[in-house]
Design a protein around this motif. Structure first.
Motif: not given
Length: 599
Positions: A139-144, A155-159, A194-195, A247-251
């Protein structure tokens, strides 16, 4: 040594029950922890956890708070500065608190369970060092994950951007601070909240990561409304890398923009970065869409606009100065340089209501444009951003009545434009030099005799030892217009070409043999001397030495009278091999050989 203090000495469960029974004291009991870092902040602060929520306050600054209604999940794991508390919030995204000790876990777990109804889950990270695993888009981050354990989270905010770098490769770029002193949106508070700001306080920062994703995945087809249709007959295979990218573009909300496009221009040629991009103009940002790269750029990042006529009299350039710069991999582009044909006109009507046009952009935008495409895009950018549109200075006109001059920076050819307050070189590397930072400009001649007479260089030296910029291979005819422009702008100018000319004149006056020749004539004289050498050989042999050569061979033939004709021919052949066979000698010897073989 970090201190951990509790408000009450009684067990936590008794404190909670007491606070609930006494309404006036609800939320008055809390746990406090010192030397805690919020979102990778530079400075530590004090973290307090109460029944009403969570708070963090740096030594000098304002308090950051998170209400209990925001809490979704919480994790506890090892981190850089000890142990980390990660809170997944409804609106704030991922909140990181680093610097706890292992013995703090029990107290935090009880607080989260009793006050917030959230379980504090312990997470062990994968330490195998493997670089292959499975990605999990949460929901809030990409996990490997490596063997069902997280190796790292993003976190998506860092991309800031993601692109398809190949058929099976996806590049993920991370947000950068605007400058080295930026520790976040509220950097003066010691926190980054913030982002794209969590990494602002780090000494070193990861800028890009690439994922190799082979194979295909099966997904259900989507109907006209964009919803997936169930059933095996509706399944279709897709490239796994493309699905991950989408998916990453959307999130990360990279391609998402607010509202409809005001205008769209297709396949606009960009010289920097090189390629053709579709330009979508929105209310607060614009988007560049290419085959490989896709960028969303807020208007706040566009600091300068330049509309420049190219010296070829066929094209015009639109240059946009960006801060922070645009990035492609490890390359930064502080300027976007677009090229348009002057004669290519466009007829466009803005996708904007009349009320918005009159209320938000009164006098700044028109409902309809019918002009050259470069001028139209520049005017729309000016109206949407409110920035000044800079054009070349009227005080400069080149020898061919153009706004710029052709030159080079090292091996890169381009055009140097003289603006009202700065120099601008485009397209690559785009270089902007404000006159306020210029200490002096030096004109000099370099290279061989021919190139030095036709071209010259200028070196722009900056103030306070900030370096210099050299522009080379400028046509000699542009010297006078540049000197006049620099004089108008009161820029200190040094002309080394005059000094070179004086030294050459002195050398010529000292040597009378060179006094009658120019630099170019010296080169011509060298060529002439070579021609004279060739001609003197032919003339000497043809005019004066035909008989001498014949007599010389006759006497040689007589001296060998004891031998046969064949031996005389061999002797003559040996003599021909020993002599350097010039064209004149061959012409003399051949008739004599024919006469002897005739006998």
């Amino acid at each position: 040594m970090a201190k951990r203090t509790a408000k009450a000495s009684a067990p936590l469960t008794e404190i909670v029950n007491e606070s609930k029974s006494a309404g006036a004291h609800t939320g008055s009991y809390r746990e406090s922890f010192n030397d805690i870092y919020l979102d990778l902040s530079k400075e530590p602060g004090k973290c307090r956890i109460a029944e009403s929520g969570l708070g963090w306050k740096p030594h000098n600054g304002e308090t950051f708070t998170l209400d209990k209604s925001e809490f979704l999940n919480a994790q506890w794991s090892r981190a850089a500065k000890g142990h980390e508390l990660k809170v997944f919030a409804r609106n704030a995204g991922v909140v990181l608190l680093d610097g706890f000790k292992q013995e703090d876990y029990d107290a935090l777990q009880k607080c989260f369970k009793v006050w917030y109804g959230v379980e504090l889950v312990q997470k062990e990270h994968a330490l195998r060092g493997w670089n292959w695993g499975r990605s999990e888009i949460g929901r809030n981050e990409l996990t490997f994950n490596v063997r069902n354990q997280p190796a790292f989270e993003i976190p998506y905010t860092e991309i800031s951007n993601t692109n398809l770098a190949g058929k099976n490769e996806v590049a993920v770029e991370f947000s950068l601070p605007t400058d080295g002193d930026d520790a976040g949106t509220n950097g003066h508070l010691g926190g980054a909240r913030t982002k794209g700001k969590k990494m602002g306080g780090a000494v070193d920062q990861l800028t890009e990561m690439r994922f190799y994703i082979p194979g295909t995945e099966t997904r259900n087809k989507k109907n006209d409304e964009g919803e997936e249709e169930a059933g095996s007959e509706n399944e279709e295979e897709h490239n796994a890398a493309n699905l991950f990218y989408e998916a990453l573009m959307d999130k990360a909300e990279i391609g998402e923009v607010a509202g409809d496009t005001y205008a769209t221009f297709l396949e606009v040629l960009h010289l920097t970065p090189r390629g053709r991009f579709d330009i979508d103009l929105y209310e607060k940002s614009f988007r560049l869409r290419g085959k490989t790269y896709d960028y969303k750029i807020p208007y706040d990042h566009a600091k300068r606009f330049f509309l420049l006529p190219k010296p070829d009299d066929l094209h015009q350039l639109l240059c946009i100065g960006l801060d922070p710069p645009l990035r492609q991999g490890q390359t930064r582009y502080p300027f976007l340089v677009m090229q348009f044909k002057k004669e290519e006109e466009v007829n466009i009507e803005l996708n904007m209501t009349e009320d918005d046009l009159n209320s938000k952009y009164a006098g700044k935008l028109q409902a309809r444009y019918e002009e050259p495409i470069g001028t139209v895009i520049a005017k729309i950018f000016k109206g949407l951003t409110g920035r000044k549109l800079t054009q070349p200075s009227p005080n400069f006109s080149s020898h061919h009545q153009m706004a710029g001059v052709k030159c080079s920076i090292k091996a890169n050819e381009g055009n140097l434009f003289c603006l009202e307050r700065a120099f601008l070189f485009v397209p690559k590397p785009a270089t902007y030099i404000s006159f306020d930072h210029v200490a002096s400009v030096t004109m000099s001649r370099v290279g061989g005799a021919i190139s030095a007479s036709r071209t010259f260089d200028i070196t722009v030296t900056l103030k306070n030892g900030a370096g210099e910029h050299q522009f080379s291979n400028i046509n000699r005819e542009e010297q006078k217009p540049l000197e006049e422009f620099l004089k108008v702008k009161n820029i200190k100018t040094k002309n080394e070409m005059d000094a070179d000319g004086a030294m050459l004149a002195a050398a010529l006056s000292a040597d009378p043999d060179l006094a009658s020749s120019e630099d170019e004539e010296v080169v011509g004289q060298d060529r002439g001397s070579a021609d004279e050498d060739d001609e003197s050989v032919d003339e000497d042999f043809q005019a004066d030495s035909d008989s001498d050569v014949a007599e010389e061979f006759d006497s040689d033939a007589k001296s060998s009278g004891g031998g046969s004709d064949a031996e005389g021919e061999d002797a003559e052949a040996d003599k021909m091999d020993e002599d350097s066979a010039s064209d004149t000698e061959k012409k003399v010897e051949r008739p004599k050989k024919k006469a002897k073989t005739g006998k």
